[in-house]
Design an enzyme around this catalytic site. Structure first.
Site, short mmCIF file in Angstrom:
data_model
loop_
_atom_site.label_atom_id
_atom_site.label_comp_id
_atom_site.label_asym_id
_atom_site.label_seq_id
_atom_site.Cartn_x
_atom_site.Cartn_y
_atom_site.Cartn_z
N TYR A 224 32.90 35.93 43.66
CA TYR A 224 33.47 36.77 42.60
C TYR A 224 34.58 37.62 43.21
O TYR A 224 35.35 37.14 44.02
CB TYR A 224 32.38 37.59 41.91
CG TYR A 224 32.86 37.99 40.53
CD1 TYR A 224 33.12 37.01 39.57
CD2 TYR A 224 33.12 39.31 40.20
CE1 TYR A 224 33.62 37.35 38.32
CE2 TYR A 224 33.61 39.65 38.95
CZ TYR A 224 33.86 38.66 38.02
OH TYR A 224 34.36 38.99 36.78
N ARG B 296 43.08 38.72 29.53
CA ARG B 296 43.24 39.85 30.47
C ARG B 296 42.29 39.65 31.65
O ARG B 296 41.30 40.35 31.80
CB ARG B 296 42.94 41.18 29.77
CG ARG B 296 43.37 42.41 30.56
CD ARG B 296 42.59 43.63 30.15
NE ARG B 296 41.17 43.52 30.42
CZ ARG B 296 40.61 43.80 31.59
NH1 ARG B 296 41.34 44.18 32.62
NH2 ARG B 296 39.29 43.68 31.75
N LYS C 91 30.55 35.26 36.92
CA LYS C 91 29.65 36.30 36.41
C LYS C 91 28.22 35.77 36.29
O LYS C 91 27.25 36.45 36.64
CB LYS C 91 30.13 36.78 35.04
CG LYS C 91 31.37 37.66 35.08
CD LYS C 91 31.02 39.09 35.39
CE LYS C 91 32.24 39.99 35.28
NZ LYS C 91 31.95 41.40 35.53
N GLU D 45 33.95 39.05 28.01
CA GLU D 45 34.55 39.31 29.33
C GLU D 45 36.06 39.09 29.29
O GLU D 45 36.55 38.05 28.85
CB GLU D 45 33.92 38.37 30.36
CG GLU D 45 34.23 38.73 31.79
CD GLU D 45 33.56 40.02 32.21
OE1 GLU D 45 34.18 40.75 33.01
OE2 GLU D 45 32.43 40.29 31.77
N ASP D 46 36.80 40.10 29.75
CA ASP D 46 38.25 40.00 29.95
C ASP D 46 39.02 39.64 28.69
O ASP D 46 39.97 38.85 28.73
CB ASP D 46 38.56 39.02 31.09
CG ASP D 46 38.22 39.61 32.44
OD1 ASP D 46 37.85 40.79 32.50
OD2 ASP D 46 38.33 38.90 33.46
N ASP E 89 31.16 43.64 29.13
CA ASP E 89 30.99 44.15 30.49
C ASP E 89 32.16 45.02 30.91
O ASP E 89 31.98 45.99 31.65
CB ASP E 89 30.81 42.99 31.47
CG ASP E 89 30.51 43.48 32.87
OD1 ASP E 89 29.59 44.30 33.02
OD2 ASP E 89 31.21 43.06 33.81
N ASP E 90 33.38 44.70 30.48
CA ASP E 90 34.53 45.51 30.85
C ASP E 90 34.43 46.92 30.28
O ASP E 90 34.96 47.87 30.86
CB ASP E 90 35.83 44.85 30.35
CG ASP E 90 36.02 43.47 30.93
OD1 ASP E 90 36.00 43.33 32.15
OD2 ASP E 90 36.17 42.51 30.14
N ASN F 279 40.91 46.12 39.68
CA ASN F 279 40.80 44.87 40.42
C ASN F 279 41.99 43.99 40.11
O ASN F 279 42.61 44.14 39.05
CB ASN F 279 39.51 44.13 40.02
CG ASN F 279 38.29 44.66 40.74
OD1 ASN F 279 38.32 44.85 41.95
ND2 ASN F 279 37.23 44.91 40.00
#
Length: 549
Positions: A101, A154, A172, A243-244, A266-267, A406
């Protein structure tokens, strides 16, 4: 000589068995298994145990010249022998997690279409609208409990990577298993292909996704809705982790579905919880309580508003009024300070748009607002420059500095910069890993505020309890349980998160705390067990070869 009859089994035999990653154990097949399942002659004669096979993985890994090559090797290992893959990851999490990851997954996603070996997961294209239920039914495992899904817009701090973002759901879900023991067979990575606005990808000859601009508006919303409803029909016990997704979609999607289906982002919530845990632990170092701190965020997107919202709820639990809790949190982005007279604010920024004169310089905002902590979620590398950090050090004996963006190249500052420019007084945590920093005769161990401390543990709690919904309170419980596991000895070295080498035990402790909350608040889909610890222990996946029938 008469050929032996093919044995009656409930799994493949011969070459087909060796090509099934869930069942293959290569040279670890026993002599009896080789005879029974038609493997004699298809393998070298020597029978090896799991430890020998793990040592071979470590040797082969050392031959690889770059972390991307190690990522590719480990991906191939998972395609060949899932048990050995997870045995490797769980044998040394501190070594392997950065390879599967962050930060390595960032480069892997950028080059995903170039390094692809064997497709994994499910790809749902908007051109298949109206067929999503049928496509999900193509997945061979029917009892899916966790789906990590992205639309690739993203990816980390790298922007729109289209379906190359599939590396994120795959990574993930590997962490669900490696860090919290969620069985891999109940996980499913999914990428939604709605096009990409990345012209370089569209023109790249190897790009595997739709070569068209992103679909937006009502058509996009209808596609998301069909996906959510298809999951409910095909995998009714699945929890969906978003996610993203980009700012215009991430928070609205969560708001639209969080009270209807089992889901979380999660973000937004995972990042918020790991930040909250770090701030709770950091407060111990600065000799204060969480409610004594003041917070200034660089960035005002989903991560910033998510952290601020969860932080405000935790501050309310600690005794502050709702208004005062929100006023402890300030946001600053490319347009300057988020304040009440600023126009064009999103619904999720508005609770933190306090009355204040406009400010368009971050250092000036620090001087005026006097935060005890700055949290970087801007995706802008080096945004915490020397002036910013020295200003924080001037105002605070122990400034809390969290550059959370990140990958590493997008971190607002490095650990060395934070420690050096504060003469070693910074309380530091970052989103990406940094090596120890040596300053004079002192050694500083930078903490990594990685979501890996949160979402796998919350996932294990949801898996064990079969919770039908995911609430913010579960993430606050997780954050507090994580912070409680940071020992005084670790705090003395500057650590505000437990070492990643302890991630499985840490995650299971967090999972038990979240599960207890779920059972106590009537949110579970199964009866409350008499012995919660024993019940949870039975649910944990341990990578080991098991006898084949």
């Amino acid at each position: 000589m008469t050929a032996k009859p093919t044995p009656l089994t409930n799994h493949p035999t011969g070459v087909a068995l060796l090509r099934d990653p869930a069942l293959n154990r290569s040279t670890a097949f026993t002599e009896a298994e080789r005879e029974k399942f038609g493997l004699v002659g298809l393998l070298p004669d020597r029978v090896e145990d799991e430890e020998v096979r793990l040592q071979r993985v470590l040797v082969q890994l050392d031959y690889k010249p770059t972390d991307l090559e190690r990522y590719i090797f480990l991906s191939s290992l998972r395609d060949n022998d899932e048990t050995l893959y997870f045995k490797a990851l769980m044998s040394d999490p501190a070594r392997f997690l950065p390879l599967v990851y962050t930060p390595t997954v960032g480069e892997a996603c950028q080059k995903f279409d170039q390094i692809l070996r064997r497709p994994a997961g499910v790809y749902l294209s908007i051109t298949r609208k109206g067929q999503l239920r049928d496509l999900l039914r193509n997945w061979p495992h029917k009892d899916v409990r966790f789906i990590v899904v992205t639309d690739g817009e993203r990816i980390l701090g790298l922007g729109d990577l289209g379906i190359n973002g599939m590396g994120i759901p795959i990574g993930k879900l590997a962490l669900y298993t490696a860090c919290a023991g969620v069985p891999p067979k109940v996980t499913l990575p999914i990428t939604l292909d709605v096009g990409t606005n990345n012209e370089a990808l569209i023109k790249h000859p190897l790009y595997l996704g739709l070569r068209q601009p992103r679909i937006t508006g009502a058509e996009y919303d209808e596609f998301i809705d069909e996906f959510i409803m298809a999951v409910q029909d095909v995998f009714p016990r699945a929890c969906i982790q978003f996610e993203d997704f980009a700012l215009p979609h991430a928070a609205p999607i969560l708001a639209r579905y969080r009270d209807k289906v089992c889901c979380f982002n999660d973000d937004i919530q995972g990042t918020a919880a790991v930040a909250l845990a770090g701030l709770i632990a950091a407060s111990k170092i600065v000799d204060g309580a969480l409610k004594d701190q003041r917070f200034l965020f660089l960035g005002a997107g989903t991560a910033a508003t998510g952290i601020a919202a969860l932080l405000a709820k935790a501050l309310e639990q600690d005794g502050l009024s709702a208004a005062e809790a929100k006023r402890r949190c300030w946001l600053f982005d490319i347009g300057g300070l988020i304040q009440s007279k600023r126009e064009g604010l999103t619904l999720f920024q508005q609770p933190f748009a306090h009355e204040h004169a406009p400010l368009d310089n971050f250092t000036a905002a620090i001087e005026v607002l006097k935060p005890t902590a700055i949290i970087g979620v801007s995706g802008v590398g080096k945004a915490f420059d020397r002036t910013v950090i020295e200003t924080m050090a001037k105002l605070n004996e122990r400034p809390i500095i969290f550059p959370y963006s990140n990958p590493t190249s997008h971190s607002e500052c490095t650990a060395e910069e934070a420690y050096r420019w504060t003469d070693g007084r910074a309380v530091f945590a970052s989103g990406s890993p940094f090596q120890p920093v040596y300053l004079g005769d002192k050694t500083f161990l930078p903490s990594q505020g990685n979501n890996v401390y949160i979402f796998p543990a919350v996932g294990m709690a949801i898996y064990a309890t079969e919770a039908a919904r995911v609430t913010d309170e579960m993430f606050i419980v997780a954050a507090r349980a994580l912070a409680e596991q940071v020992t005084p000895a670790q705090i003395a070295t500057g650590l505000i998160y437990p070492p990643q080498s302890m991630i499985l035990d840490v995650s299971l402790n967090v999972a038990r705390a979240v599960a207890r909350y779920i059972f106590d608040h009537g949110l579970a889909g199964v009866p409350t067990p008499d012995d919660l610890a024993a019940y949870m222990a039975e649910k944990v996946y341990r990578p080991a070869y098991r006898p084949l029938a």
